[in-house]
Design an enzyme around this catalytic site. Structure first.
Site, PDB file in Angstrom:
ATOM      1  N   GLY A 131       0.827  -1.196   0.000  1.00 26.03           N
ATOM      2  CA  GLY A 131       0.000   0.000   0.000  1.00 26.03           C
ATOM      3  C   GLY A 131       0.863   1.247   0.000  1.00 26.03           C
ATOM      4  N   CYS A 132       0.413   2.264   0.708  1.00 25.73           N
ATOM      5  CA  CYS A 132       1.115   3.543   0.783  1.00 25.73           C
ATOM      6  C   CYS A 132       2.520   3.364   1.330  1.00 25.73           C
ATOM      7  CB  CYS A 132       0.323   4.487   1.682  1.00 25.73           C
ATOM      8  SG  CYS A 132       1.213   5.962   2.167  1.00 25.73           S
ATOM      9  N   PHE A 133       3.526   3.801   0.581  1.00 25.58           N
ATOM     10  CA  PHE A 133       4.893   3.607   1.061  1.00 25.58           C
ATOM     11  C   PHE A 133       5.231   4.490   2.253  1.00 25.58           C
ATOM     12  CE2 PHE A 133       6.649   6.014  -2.986  1.00 25.58           C
ATOM     13  CZ  PHE A 133       6.035   7.195  -2.593  1.00 25.58           C
ATOM     14  N   CYS A 160       3.376   4.608   4.876  1.00 29.69           N
ATOM     15  CA  CYS A 160       3.054   3.722   6.005  1.00 29.69           C
ATOM     16  C   CYS A 160       4.132   2.658   6.185  1.00 29.69           C
ATOM     17  CB  CYS A 160       1.705   3.043   5.769  1.00 29.69           C
ATOM     18  SG  CYS A 160       0.292   4.157   5.662  1.00 29.69           S
TER      19      CYS A 160
END
Length: 226
Positions: free
Chosen positions: A59-61, A63
């Site tokens: 997902g979002c890098f 995070c």
């Protein structure tokens, strides 16, 4: 659902859109409690002092970077793009979902202090690997779950743990994590690096990254940097 240059509106609306994602981030299982990971390979003596690299997309890098930065034995986490066909992609291009690249992190670690098995346990705890081409409200192939292996040993371990976790029904749905060879990694723009530490007051950081990070730190409390 992330900040690009001048995208103030997206940051203003994020507080309303991302509360469900922040809540669901608290319910990821502790994968280390599964039979598969109870016998994980520990860190080995590293006489040469050489560092290894693990490459994960979850997902979002932002995070992923914030979570793996916490682990003892992890030296550096670099946010970037990999797995696609477009050379030297920009963040804006990757966000279109047309480059084939995933947001990913190169995790450079000391194998004498943390093993690849332990990093895989962190990977499967850090996100929901049963969501296809998305993580919560971040939707698109650029947010897919993927392990980009650097050698055959990493490939075998990734396949082994996915198979065992599915057999143990560690999640409510089958794991859809892609396992693919590491090819080329493009470092993201500078403002993406160390994002949470530099932008902790942003709504996305407060409502999405922070709850996931707090949960992650509780699970891996015995593996955190001092």
């Amino acid at each position: 659902m992330k900040k690009t240059d001048g995208s103030i509106l997206r940051q203003l609306c994020v507080a309303f859109l991302l509360l469900p994602l922040a809540a669901c981030a608290q319910h990821q299982p502790d994968i280390r409690n599964t039979t598969a990971f109870k016998a994980m390979e520990p860190a080995k003596e590293n006489v040469s002092g050489k560092r290894d690299t693990a490459t994960f997309a979850a997902g979002c890098f932002w995070c992923v970077e914030a979570q793996f930065q916490q682990l003892e034995g992890v030296d550096t986490v670099i946010s970037g793009f990999t797995g696609g066909t477009v050379a030297n992609p920009s963040y804006k291009a990757v966000c279109t979902g047309t480059t084939g690249h995933a947001e990913a992190c190169n995790i450079i670690y000391d194998p004498s202090r943390i093993s690849y098995d332990e990093l895989l346990a962190a990977f499967f705890t850090a996100h929901d690997p049963t969501q296809l081409n998305r993580q919560g409200n971040d939707v698109g192939t650029q947010y897919r779950s993927a392990i980009f292996y650097h050698n055959e040993a990493q490939k075998e371990k990734a396949g082994y743990y996915i198979k065992r976790l599915n057999e143990e029904h560690a999640y409510n749905r089958p794991i859809v994590t892609e396992v693919a060879p590491y090819t080329v990694f493009y470092k993201a723009e500078d403002y993406h690096q160390d994002y949470y530490n530099q932008n902790g007051d942003q709504p996305y950081c407060q409502l999405v990254i922070r709850p996931k990070l707090e949960k992650f730190k509780k699970v891996f409390k015995d593996k955190l940097k001092h």
